[in-house]
Write an enzyme that holds these catalytic residues in place. Structure first.
Site, PDB file in Angstrom:
ATOM      1  N   ARG A 183       0.823  -1.221   0.000  1.00  0.00           N
ATOM      2  CA  ARG A 183       0.000   0.000   0.000  1.00  0.00           C
ATOM      3  C   ARG A 183       0.858   1.274   0.000  1.00  0.00           C
ATOM      4  NH1 ARG A 183      -5.574   1.553   1.394  1.00  0.00           N
ATOM      5  NH2 ARG A 183      -5.599   3.349   2.778  1.00  0.00           N
ATOM      6  N   ILE A 214      -7.399   7.669  -1.431  1.00  0.00           N
ATOM      7  CA  ILE A 214      -7.257   6.208  -1.468  1.00  0.00           C
ATOM      8  C   ILE A 214      -8.169   5.705  -0.351  1.00  0.00           C
ATOM      9  CG2 ILE A 214      -5.181   6.366   0.001  1.00  0.00           C
ATOM     10  CD1 ILE A 214      -4.170   3.769  -1.146  1.00  0.00           C
ATOM     11  N   SER A 215      -8.988   4.681  -0.629  1.00  0.00           N
ATOM     12  CA  SER A 215      -9.944   4.204   0.368  1.00  0.00           C
ATOM     13  C   SER A 215      -9.240   3.569   1.569  1.00  0.00           C
ATOM     14  CB  SER A 215     -10.889   3.169  -0.255  1.00  0.00           C
ATOM     15  OG  SER A 215     -11.575   3.730  -1.349  1.00  0.00           O
ATOM     16  N   GLN A 216      -9.937   3.576   2.691  1.00  0.00           N
ATOM     17  CA  GLN A 216      -9.489   2.914   3.925  1.00  0.00           C
ATOM     18  C   GLN A 216      -9.242   1.427   3.620  1.00  0.00           C
ATOM     19  OE1 GLN A 216     -12.937   2.468   6.276  1.00  0.00           O
ATOM     20  NE2 GLN A 216     -11.879   2.308   8.230  1.00  0.00           N
ATOM     21  N   PRO A 217      -8.212   0.821   4.208  1.00  0.00           N
ATOM     22  CA  PRO A 217      -7.928  -0.599   3.941  1.00  0.00           C
ATOM     23  C   PRO A 217      -9.166  -1.497   4.127  1.00  0.00           C
ATOM     24  CG  PRO A 217      -6.153   0.338   5.239  1.00  0.00           C
ATOM     25  CD  PRO A 217      -7.201   1.406   5.121  1.00  0.00           C
TER      26      PRO A 217
END
Ligand code: SAH
Length: 202
Positions: free
Chosen positions: A25, A51-54
């Site tokens: 990431r 960028i989206s949350q994991p």
């Protein structure tokens, strides 16, 4: 990240957990933010996008129920992180981004992370990607309302997954195409950047 953020919240597909632990990431975020790459939140990627949350990347990947042989269309490439995770879970990912500079950066990020089974395009994802339709799955990583084109570009039995709603209050919706019928299920509330029309040549 996997043990603290994903497993306790119910992500249990072993292929998804493996992909989340392998994809670097930190290579997809700005070098100045790389020490925050694995934290439990979304992060800015430029041009007002994130960028989206994991957890959200993992949850959405799991809801697609990929087995490995699918062709998947992603709308909203952003930095290419979700793309990279998907590319480990299916045969090929076709991804569309409307902001030119992000599209170019995602191409570089994916090359650096050595993801070969990905095709990228700068364009309006509301139009899908006709040339390569039908897809086994379509995932949308910006929030809004579904374009009719997406269902048309899905094969029979395929799934569409998208954050539905407006003003940053979205709900994950999965629609399965089953003959003439559409079966809808609703999942987590979430917050995404907005789904917008047209191409932006920034
Ligand atoms: N999956 C991405 C999330 C990026 S945020 C990641 O892992 O980084 C969502 C992205 O959707 C933004 O980059 C935004 O520009 C893009 N987007 C919004 N509307 C779009 C559209 N109609 N077509 C293509 N991309 C779109």
């Amino acid at each position: 990240m996997v043990a603290e953020q994903l497993v306790p919240r119910g992500v249990d597909d072993p292929r998804v957990l493996e992909a989340m632990s392998i994809v670097p990431r930190h290579l997809f975020v700005d070098p100045a933010l790389s020490s925050h790459a694995y934290q439990d939140s979304s992060l800015p990627i430029g041009e007002g996008q994130t960028i989206s949350q994991p957890y959200m990347v993992a949850k959405m990947s799991q809801l697609l129920e990929l087995k490995g042989d699918e062709r998947v269309l992603e709308i909203g490439t952003g930095c290419g992180y979700q793309t990279a995770v998907l590319s480990r879970l299916c045969r090929r990912v076709y991804t569309v981004e409307r902001i030119e500079s992000l599209h170019e950066r995602a191409r570089q990020n994916l090359r650096r992370a050595r993801h070969a089974n990905v095709m990228l395009k700068c364009g309006d994802g509301m139009l899908g990607w006709e040339e390569y339709a039908p897809f086994d799955a379509i995932i949308v990583t910006a929030g809004g309302f579904a374009s009719d084109v997406w269902m048309e570009q899905l094969r029979d039995g395929g799934v569409l997954l998208f954050p539905e709603g407006q003003d940053r209050a979205h709900r994950l919706v999965r629609r399965k195409k089953s003959g003439e019928e559409i079966i809808e299920e609703q999942f987590d509330m979430c917050t995404f950047v907005p789904l917008l029309e047209g191409v932006n040549h920034r």
